[in-house]
Write an enzyme that holds these catalytic residues in place. Structure first.
Site, PDB file in Angstrom:
ATOM      1  N   LYS A  97       0.227   4.318  -0.331  1.00 56.76           N
ATOM      2  CA  LYS A  97      -0.358   5.541   0.266  1.00 56.76           C
ATOM      3  C   LYS A  97      -0.065   6.752  -0.634  1.00 56.76           C
ATOM      4  O   LYS A  97       0.013   6.609  -1.850  1.00 56.76           O
ATOM      5  CB  LYS A  97       0.160   5.741   1.687  1.00 56.76           C
ATOM      6  CG  LYS A  97       0.048   4.490   2.545  1.00 56.76           C
ATOM      7  CD  LYS A  97       0.237   4.776   4.002  1.00 56.76           C
ATOM      8  CE  LYS A  97       0.310   3.468   4.765  1.00 56.76           C
ATOM      9  NZ  LYS A  97       0.209   3.608   6.189  1.00 56.76           N
ATOM     10  N   ASN A 147       0.875  -1.182   0.000  1.00 55.74           N
ATOM     11  CA  ASN A 147       0.000   0.000   0.000  1.00 55.74           C
ATOM     12  C   ASN A 147       0.911   1.230   0.000  1.00 55.74           C
ATOM     13  O   ASN A 147       1.522   1.540   1.018  1.00 55.74           O
ATOM     14  CB  ASN A 147      -0.882  -0.038   1.263  1.00 55.74           C
ATOM     15  CG  ASN A 147      -1.661   1.257   1.452  1.00 55.74           C
ATOM     16  OD1 ASN A 147      -1.801   2.047   0.532  1.00 55.74           O
ATOM     17  ND2 ASN A 147      -2.169   1.475   2.659  1.00 55.74           N
TER      18      ASN A 147
END
Ligand code: PEP
Length: 251
Positions: free
Chosen positions: A11, A9
């Site tokens: 972000k 992930n």
């Protein structure tokens, strides 16, 4: 036997140059990751780039979020069909940063889970307690409530079509990892809860752990613990070598 799944992930990180470099590092080393399933979730705007760069790779890609709606006047949103147009496999829903910073509650998260499934994507449903909730001894109540919202909307078979990521909020981006035993306890609780509704769903669903996973602690979590089927990786997924070392644990 459930396959190990490791999903990065990213972000709100990356640029055209850094993402090209990161993907080139990952594809250069992916051959050593054996049977591990791997995915990366870039910021929305880089998904087409990542889709191109990963066209000949075993590494799948997905989104960090998804609209609960299919189309219309929903400024700033990205639908499941749009993500499908760019070959996404996964859509993360209910990440604790979405829940705590953007106020996304259990029902909204459940609608996003449903939207992902409807578009043919595999939702990765994040659940987990805050430090305060752990200290109050209500970890299982919180996780149960988060799962129940999805089960109520999608049924037990529906939740079984997704991936679950247990991410204690106090361990995300803090450098504090839950001990393998602490994580296993919650993973076993989740699997047991699903088993109470449908044993076959409980047996097949991949439950990932997330929260400051690194190459140095990944084996103790995914290899050693029966109910931990891989990881959702934040910070450590931004470094190709580190990410690949985590993926190799599941090889
Ligand atoms: C995450 O964002 O899902 C996560 C687990 O982050 P980190 O690995 O940085 O704690």
């Amino acid at each position: 036997m459930r396959q190990t799944l490791v999903v990065g992930n990213w972000k709100l990180n990356g640029s055209l140059d850094s993402i090209k470099q990161l993907i080139s590092g990952i594809t250069a080393g992916e051959a050593d990751t054996g049977n591990a399933q791997i995915g990366v979730c870039p910021p929305f705007v880089y998904i087409p780039l990542v889709a191109n760069l990963l066209a000949d790779s075993k590494v799948a890609w997905g989104s960090q979020d998804i609209a609960d709606q299919e189309s219309g006047a929903f400024t700033g949103e990205v639908s499941g069909a749009m993500l499908n147009d760019f070959g996404c496999t996964y859509a993360i829903v209910g990440h604790s940063e979405r829940r705590s910073i953007y106020g996304e509650d259990d029902d909204f998260t459940a609608r996003k889970f449903a939207a992902a499934r409807k578009a043919g994507l595999t939702p990765i449903l994040c659940v987990g307690e805050s430090l305060e909730e752990r200290e109050q001894g209500i970890t299982e109540d919180v996780v149960s409530r988060q799962l129940d919202a999805v089960i109520k909307l999608e049924g037990i078979a529906g939740i079984g079509e997704g991936v679950i990521a247990y991410e204690p909020v106090w361990a995300i981006g803090t450098g504090k990892t839950a001990s393998p035993e602490m994580a296993q306890e919650v993973h076993a609780f989740i699997r047991g809860k699903l088993a109470g509704l449908d044993q076959s769903v409980a047996d097949k669903v991949q439950i990932l752990y997330g929260g400051s996973v690194k190459s140095s602690n990944a084996a103790g979590l995914f290899d050693a613990m029966e109910d931990i089927d891989g990881g959702l990786i934040g910070g450590a997924s931004l470094d190709a070598d580190e990410f690949l070392s985590i993926c190799k644990v599941g090889a």
